[in-house]
Design an enzyme around this catalytic site. Structure first.
Site, short mmCIF file in Angstrom:
data_model
loop_
_atom_site.label_atom_id
_atom_site.label_comp_id
_atom_site.label_asym_id
_atom_site.label_seq_id
_atom_site.Cartn_x
_atom_site.Cartn_y
_atom_site.Cartn_z
N GLU A 175 8.32 1.57 0.62
CA GLU A 175 6.92 1.15 0.88
C GLU A 175 6.77 0.63 2.30
O GLU A 175 7.41 -0.35 2.68
CB GLU A 175 6.52 0.07 -0.14
CG GLU A 175 5.06 -0.34 -0.01
CD GLU A 175 4.61 -1.30 -1.12
OE1 GLU A 175 5.21 -1.29 -2.21
OE2 GLU A 175 3.66 -2.05 -0.86
N LYS A 181 4.52 -8.64 -8.50
CA LYS A 181 5.04 -7.40 -7.90
C LYS A 181 5.26 -7.62 -6.39
O LYS A 181 6.22 -7.13 -5.81
CB LYS A 181 4.06 -6.25 -8.17
CG LYS A 181 4.61 -4.87 -7.82
CD LYS A 181 4.26 -4.41 -6.42
CE LYS A 181 4.77 -3.01 -6.13
NZ LYS A 181 4.52 -2.58 -4.75
N HIS A 232 -2.28 -1.86 5.56
CA HIS A 232 -1.65 -0.85 4.72
C HIS A 232 -2.03 0.54 5.17
O HIS A 232 -1.22 1.44 5.23
CB HIS A 232 -2.16 -1.02 3.28
CG HIS A 232 -1.11 -1.57 2.37
ND1 HIS A 232 -1.09 -1.30 1.04
CD2 HIS A 232 -0.06 -2.37 2.61
CE1 HIS A 232 -0.07 -1.93 0.50
NE2 HIS A 232 0.56 -2.58 1.42
N ASP A 289 22.10 -5.02 -9.46
CA ASP A 289 21.31 -4.37 -10.50
C ASP A 289 19.86 -4.90 -10.44
O ASP A 289 19.56 -5.97 -10.94
CB ASP A 289 21.96 -4.70 -11.86
CG ASP A 289 21.25 -4.08 -13.03
OD1 ASP A 289 20.10 -3.63 -12.88
OD2 ASP A 289 21.84 -4.06 -14.12
C1 MEV Z 1 1.60 -4.17 -2.87
O1 MEV Z 1 2.84 -3.51 -2.93
C2 MEV Z 1 1.78 -5.65 -3.25
C3 MEV Z 1 0.49 -6.44 -3.35
O2 MEV Z 1 -0.40 -5.78 -4.25
C4 MEV Z 1 0.85 -7.83 -3.84
C5 MEV Z 1 -0.35 -8.66 -4.18
O3 MEV Z 1 -1.40 -8.15 -4.56
O4 MEV Z 1 -0.18 -9.91 -4.14
C6 MEV Z 1 -0.21 -6.50 -2.02
#
Ligand code: MEV
Length: 444
Positions: free
Chosen positions: A89, A273, A387, A289
């Site tokens: 990413e 995430k 992004h 792992d």
């Molecule tokens: C993208 O990989 C991760 C985000 O969505 C985390 C978040 O929303 O806090 C930008």
């Protein structure tokens, strides 16, 4: 340790690292930790051969590559680190490096790990009397721990081993079950293998004591006895000013964004995430792992019965912004793939890591810093701007552009706010036509 004292002899501030080409970046890493000729060679070529892959897993057909980036600027417990990340990413490495710089220049970051205690579970069903069974198992606790420790004399020699055992009774649709937890200090290894061996040794004995039947004997990935507490403070909020928001406004918006994640599992999943964006790449880079770490962190985020934000943000009375997180982090620097994969050894060397717990502290710090970078962006300029520029480059390459052309196509799409495969194709065509016409003009 006093976070303000800096017993530092090398700095992970690598200004302009992103502007260097690959060869120059390797030179910088050589300066950082003196690479041997072999290590330089390993870094340049594909580090995992198909032959090695063939002994690692079944039905191997080759190897699969991913980029390795270096997140720079990390200072944890007053020590400087660079953090390797294996990740597909775009923007994660840059965001982590930028947030790590911001924290070191305007505050500090500390991390503290528990002992590396793994849990191994033994499931006993159909016990004649679960309560009596539980009591009898506990009566034999010392013998059982002794027996577990006979399974791995090396672990005992280096100061690890089974430390404790407890027993719970749980209610299930298959009736009451006795669940034994064996707590094992696995030192610098992740330890799943050793605790599984111990559980499989004790399982039949425990079943006999409880007059029941043993089913599962396996490590628990909810490694809640092997945790890291990580904490950062930003003392000067001005550094958070962005997209027209003052630093103080940005900080308040960060705290509100955290409250959203803590209250709503839909948001918590995405917020967490973002934490894992900073962790997984390092876990992969160090041959650990990452599924085990993911499973543990998400289960821990739901430990009070509801899935929540795994990190916390608040402002204190001095108007300092705090970020905090406690997570399980079962990682090692010996055993398993760490001993086999030539790339892992170099990446561990880059970090100057001396123990599994130190690696755990860096991993948790990278997770919190990455999460902070994402939430700060969300709470101010929004995620798409940054992004999109990076994503646009991938789309341009996918549409057939490369080198300078890819950058031109990406910049134009980002400028138009239209990052689409079809649009990339059109721009490539237009730019190539223009170039052709200019070449013709120059020829005549
Ligand atoms: C993208 O990989 C991760 C985000 O969505 C985390 C978040 O929303 O806090 C930008």
């Amino acid at each position: 340790m006093d976070h303000k004292t800096k017993p530092q002899n090398r700095s992970s501030r690598f200004p302009g690292f992103y502007k260097l080409d690959l060869v120059q970046r390797h030179e910088k890493l050589d300066e950082w930790c003196r690479l041997t000729t072999d290590e330089k060679w390993t870094l340049k070529k594909e580090t995992l051969t198909a032959e090695l892959a063939d002994v690692m897993i079944e039905n191997a057909i080759g190897v699969f590559s991913l980029p390795i980036g270096i997140a720079v600027n990390f200072q944890i417990n007053s020590k400087d680190y660079i953090v390797p990340m294996v990740i597909e990413e775009s923007s994660v490495v840059a965001a982590a490096s930028n947030a790590a710089r911001l924290i070191r220049e305007n505050g500090y970051l500390t991390a503290k790990s528990s002992d590396p205690i793994m849990i191994s579970q033994i499931q006993i069903v159909d016990s004649k009397n679960p309560q009596t069974g539980k009591a009898k198992i506990l009566e034999r606790k010392d013998d059982l721990i002794r027996l577990a420790n006979q399974q791995d004399p090396t672990l005992i020699d280096i100061g690890g081993g089974a430390r404790d055992l407890d027993v719970r009774i749980i209610d299930t649709p298959s009736g009451e079950m006795i669940i034994v937890h064996l707590y094992v200090d696995t030192r610098d290894a992740m330890g799943a293998n050793v605790v599984n061996t111990m559980a499989e040794t004790l399982g039949p004995i425990v079943a006999e004591i409880a007059e029941g039947e043993v089913i599962c004997q396996i490590v628990s990935n909810l490694a809640d006895r092997r945790t890291v507490n990580v904490h950062f403070v930003i003392e000067n909020l001005d550094c958070l000013a962005r997209a027209g928001y003052s630093g103080e406004d940005a900080a308040r918006r960060i705290v509100k964004a955290y409250h959203f994640a803590d209250a709503d599992p839909y948001r918590a999943a995405t917020h967490n995430k973002g934490v894992m964006n900073g962790i997984d790449g390092l876990i992969i880079a160090t041959g650990n792992d990452w599924r085990a770490v993911e499973a543990g962190v998400h289960a821990y985020a739901a430990r009070d019965g509801r899935y929540r934000s795994i990190s916390k943000y608040y402002l204190d009375d001095n108007n300092h912004l705090h970020g905090e997180m406690e997570i399980p982090m079962p990682v090692g620097i010996v055993g398993g793939v760490t001993n086999i994969h030539p790339g892992v050894k170099i990446l561990l060397k880059f970090m100057g890591i001396k123990s599994g717990t130190e690696l755990a502290e860096v991993a948790a710090s990278a997770g919190l810093v990455q999460n902070f970078a994402a939430v700060w962006t969300l709470a101010t300029e929004g995620i798409q701007k940054g992004h999109m520029t990076l994503h646009a480059r991938n789309v341009a390459i996918f549409a057939g552009a490369f080198g300078e052309l890819a950058i031109k196509v990406a910049n134009q799409m980002a400028h138009e706010g239209r990052v689409k495969y079809d649009r990339a194709k059109q721009i490539i065509k237009l730019l190539l036509l223009k170039e052709e016409e200019e070449n013709k003009k120059n020829d005549t």
